[in-house]
Design a protein around this motif. Structure first.
Motif, short mmCIF file in Angstrom:
data_model
loop_
_atom_site.label_atom_id
_atom_site.label_comp_id
_atom_site.label_asym_id
_atom_site.label_seq_id
_atom_site.Cartn_x
_atom_site.Cartn_y
_atom_site.Cartn_z
N ILE A 1 2.00 -1.97 13.63
CA ILE A 1 1.44 -2.83 12.58
C ILE A 1 1.90 -2.30 11.22
CG2 ILE A 1 -0.65 -3.76 11.54
CD1 ILE A 1 -0.10 -4.75 14.38
N VAL A 2 2.51 -3.18 10.44
CA VAL A 2 3.06 -2.74 9.15
C VAL A 2 2.44 -3.54 8.00
CG1 VAL A 2 5.22 -2.00 10.19
CG2 VAL A 2 5.03 -4.33 9.34
N PRO A 3 2.17 -2.87 6.87
CA PRO A 3 1.68 -3.59 5.68
C PRO A 3 2.84 -4.22 4.94
CG PRO A 3 1.77 -1.25 5.24
CD PRO A 3 2.20 -1.42 6.67
N LEU A 4 2.65 -5.46 4.48
CA LEU A 4 3.67 -6.18 3.74
C LEU A 4 3.16 -6.49 2.34
CD1 LEU A 4 4.90 -8.72 6.45
CD2 LEU A 4 5.79 -6.44 5.95
N TYR A 5 4.07 -6.43 1.39
CA TYR A 5 3.74 -6.67 -0.01
C TYR A 5 4.59 -7.81 -0.53
CZ TYR A 5 1.58 -2.09 0.46
OH TYR A 5 0.81 -1.05 0.90
N ASN A 6 4.00 -8.66 -1.37
CA ASN A 6 4.77 -9.77 -1.93
C ASN A 6 5.06 -9.52 -3.40
OD1 ASN A 6 2.40 -10.41 -3.33
ND2 ASN A 6 1.78 -11.97 -1.86
N GLY A 7 5.68 -10.49 -4.04
CA GLY A 7 6.08 -10.34 -5.43
C GLY A 7 5.03 -10.71 -6.43
N GLU A 8 3.81 -11.04 -5.98
CA GLU A 8 2.76 -11.46 -6.90
C GLU A 8 2.12 -10.24 -7.57
OE1 GLU A 8 1.68 -14.56 -7.75
OE2 GLU A 8 3.42 -15.31 -6.64
N PRO A 9 2.06 -10.23 -8.90
CA PRO A 9 1.36 -9.13 -9.58
C PRO A 9 -0.13 -9.16 -9.24
CG PRO A 9 2.68 -10.44 -11.13
CD PRO A 9 2.64 -11.21 -9.84
N ALA A 10 -0.74 -7.98 -9.19
CA ALA A 10 -2.19 -7.92 -8.99
C ALA A 10 -2.89 -8.58 -10.17
CB ALA A 10 -2.63 -6.47 -8.84
N LYS A 11 -3.93 -9.35 -9.87
CA LYS A 11 -4.65 -10.07 -10.92
C LYS A 11 -6.11 -9.66 -10.92
CE LYS A 11 -1.60 -14.11 -10.54
NZ LYS A 11 -1.51 -15.56 -10.22
N GLY A 12 -6.73 -9.85 -12.09
CA GLY A 12 -8.16 -9.62 -12.19
C GLY A 12 -8.56 -8.23 -11.72
N ARG A 13 -9.48 -8.20 -10.76
CA ARG A 13 -10.00 -6.93 -10.27
C ARG A 13 -9.31 -6.44 -9.00
NH1 ARG A 13 -14.07 -9.29 -13.17
NH2 ARG A 13 -15.32 -7.85 -14.45
N GLN A 14 -8.17 -7.02 -8.67
CA GLN A 14 -7.43 -6.57 -7.49
C GLN A 14 -6.89 -5.16 -7.70
OE1 GLN A 14 -4.35 -9.54 -7.09
NE2 GLN A 14 -5.56 -10.78 -5.68
N ASN A 15 -6.90 -4.38 -6.61
CA ASN A 15 -6.25 -3.07 -6.65
C ASN A 15 -4.75 -3.27 -6.78
OD1 ASN A 15 -4.91 -0.60 -5.48
ND2 ASN A 15 -7.04 0.07 -5.37
N SER A 16 -4.11 -2.45 -7.61
CA SER A 16 -2.69 -2.65 -7.89
C SER A 16 -1.79 -2.25 -6.73
CB SER A 16 -2.29 -1.86 -9.14
OG SER A 16 -2.52 -0.48 -8.94
N HIS A 17 -2.35 -1.67 -5.66
CA HIS A 17 -1.50 -1.17 -4.58
C HIS A 17 -1.82 -1.84 -3.24
CE1 HIS A 17 -0.14 2.02 -7.28
NE2 HIS A 17 -1.39 2.18 -7.62
N GLY A 18 -2.53 -2.93 -3.23
CA GLY A 18 -2.96 -3.54 -1.99
C GLY A 18 -1.89 -4.41 -1.34
N PRO A 19 -1.79 -4.39 0.04
CA PRO A 19 -0.83 -5.23 0.74
C PRO A 19 -1.27 -6.68 0.79
CG PRO A 19 -2.14 -3.99 2.31
CD PRO A 19 -2.54 -3.50 0.95
N ALA A 20 -0.31 -7.58 0.95
CA ALA A 20 -0.61 -9.01 1.09
C ALA A 20 -1.09 -9.33 2.50
CB ALA A 20 0.62 -9.84 0.75
N MET A 21 -0.56 -8.59 3.50
CA MET A 21 -0.94 -8.81 4.90
C MET A 21 -0.49 -7.64 5.73
SD MET A 21 1.95 -11.57 6.17
CE MET A 21 1.76 -12.65 4.76
N LYS A 22 -0.99 -7.58 6.98
CA LYS A 22 -0.55 -6.59 7.95
C LYS A 22 -0.26 -7.30 9.27
CE LYS A 22 -3.23 -2.76 5.97
NZ LYS A 22 -4.25 -1.69 6.25
N ILE A 23 0.97 -7.13 9.78
CA ILE A 23 1.39 -7.80 11.00
C ILE A 23 2.27 -6.85 11.82
CG2 ILE A 23 1.26 -10.12 10.01
CD1 ILE A 23 4.29 -10.08 9.72
#
Length: 289
Positions: free
Chosen positions: A58-80
């Motif tokens: 299972i791998v974490p994937l990150y997209n090109g969307e900047p973190a917004k609002g109160r989102q953590n700046s290092h969070g993955p978009a999904m894990k598959i």
């Protein structure tokens, strides 16, 4: 008006002594075309090979969307599962990226596919990491928080990199309390009317293809554009000087935690403040009204 970029030198048959004197000690980038010529990985590493060897991981994937609002700046978009991510890559362009996939932790048998090069460098062998991205995906201009010297080996596909030395930081719209440039800037095709200081910055570029290895010196800024779906391995050498070690500790213990705390407390207001300060400071550094 365009970016001021020169090609990164390309070398073959580079001796340890030449690498140390010409590139490592002065902190200059270089593409070494034959550094992995004797590695099994050079022939074996492709998406089918990783589908077989690590497909269920299972791998974490990150997209090109900047973190917004109160989102953590290092969070993955999904894990598959890795194999599902490979299917996505094979279907066409996607901004989904996988980074810091630690081979030692996730697939230690793959350590037999490469060797640490003899370049007079002390490598951090607990962290051989892979970076994978879909066609068209991009990595925002940044430097590494741990200030490592990076040896970036490309095995699948093609990617373009833009690098700037640390002394150009004042012209790169660095965001306060971070190690990134403003995420709104597309370094692949920047709006130099809105961000004019970039035209004054002096940088470097290279396109990496199968078998190329790029040395990225400590604290050098780098932007990455995946021209095609691409798979790379990075070997790291951590800083050893007391000054840089202190800076790394400050980055990890204070800067990152403070930024995430302020995101939680102020949300988008904090992000907007940082971007505004980045623009004001950089334009002032470049004497732009």
């Amino acid at each position: 008006m365009k970016l001021d970029l020169q090609n990164i030198p390309r070398r073959r048959n580079l001796s340890k002594e030449e690498f140390q004197e010409d590139y490592f000690k002065p902190g200059k980038p270089v593409v070494i075309e034959d550094l992995s010529k004797d590695w099994p990985a050079l022939q074996k590493w492709n998406f089918n090979y990783f589908r077989e060897k690590a497909g269920e991981v299972i791998v974490p994937l990150y997209n090109g969307e900047p973190a917004k609002g109160r989102q953590n700046s290092h969070g993955p978009a999904m894990k598959i599962p890795f194999k599902e991510y490979i299917e996505i890559l094979e279907k066409g362009p996607t901004d989904l990226r996988m980074f810091f996939f630690n081979l030692l932790q996730n697939c230690p048998e793959l350590l037999n596919d490469f060797q640490y090069p003899d370049l007079g460098v002390k490598f951090f062998k607990k962290l051989p990491v892979m970076f994978i991205g879909g066609e068209g995906s991009k990595v925002v201009m940044h430097y590494d928080m741990d200030l490592a010297n990076n040896f970036h080996f490309n095995f699948v596909g093609k990617k373009r990199l833009i690098l700037y030395p640390p002394d150009q930081t004042g012209l790169l719209y660095k965001v306060p309390y971070s190690i990134v440039s403003m995420e709104i800037i597309n370094m692949d095709d920047p709006d130099l009317e809105s961000f004019p200081a970039l035209a004054k910055a002096k940088g470097y570029e290279a396109v990496l293809e199968h078998g190329d290895a790029l040395f990225i010196p400590s604290k050098w800024w780098h932007f990455i554009k995946y021209e095609t779906a691409s798979l790379s391995l990075t070997l790291r050498s951590l800083p050893r000087s007391p000054g840089k070690i202190a800076e790394v500790l400050n980055n990890l213990l204070f800067v990152r935690n403070y930024d995430n705390l302020m995101r939680k407390l102020q949300g988008q207001k904090w992000i907007d403040y940082k971007n505004r300060r980045a623009k004001e400071r950089t334009d002032k550094n470049a004497d732009i009204d």
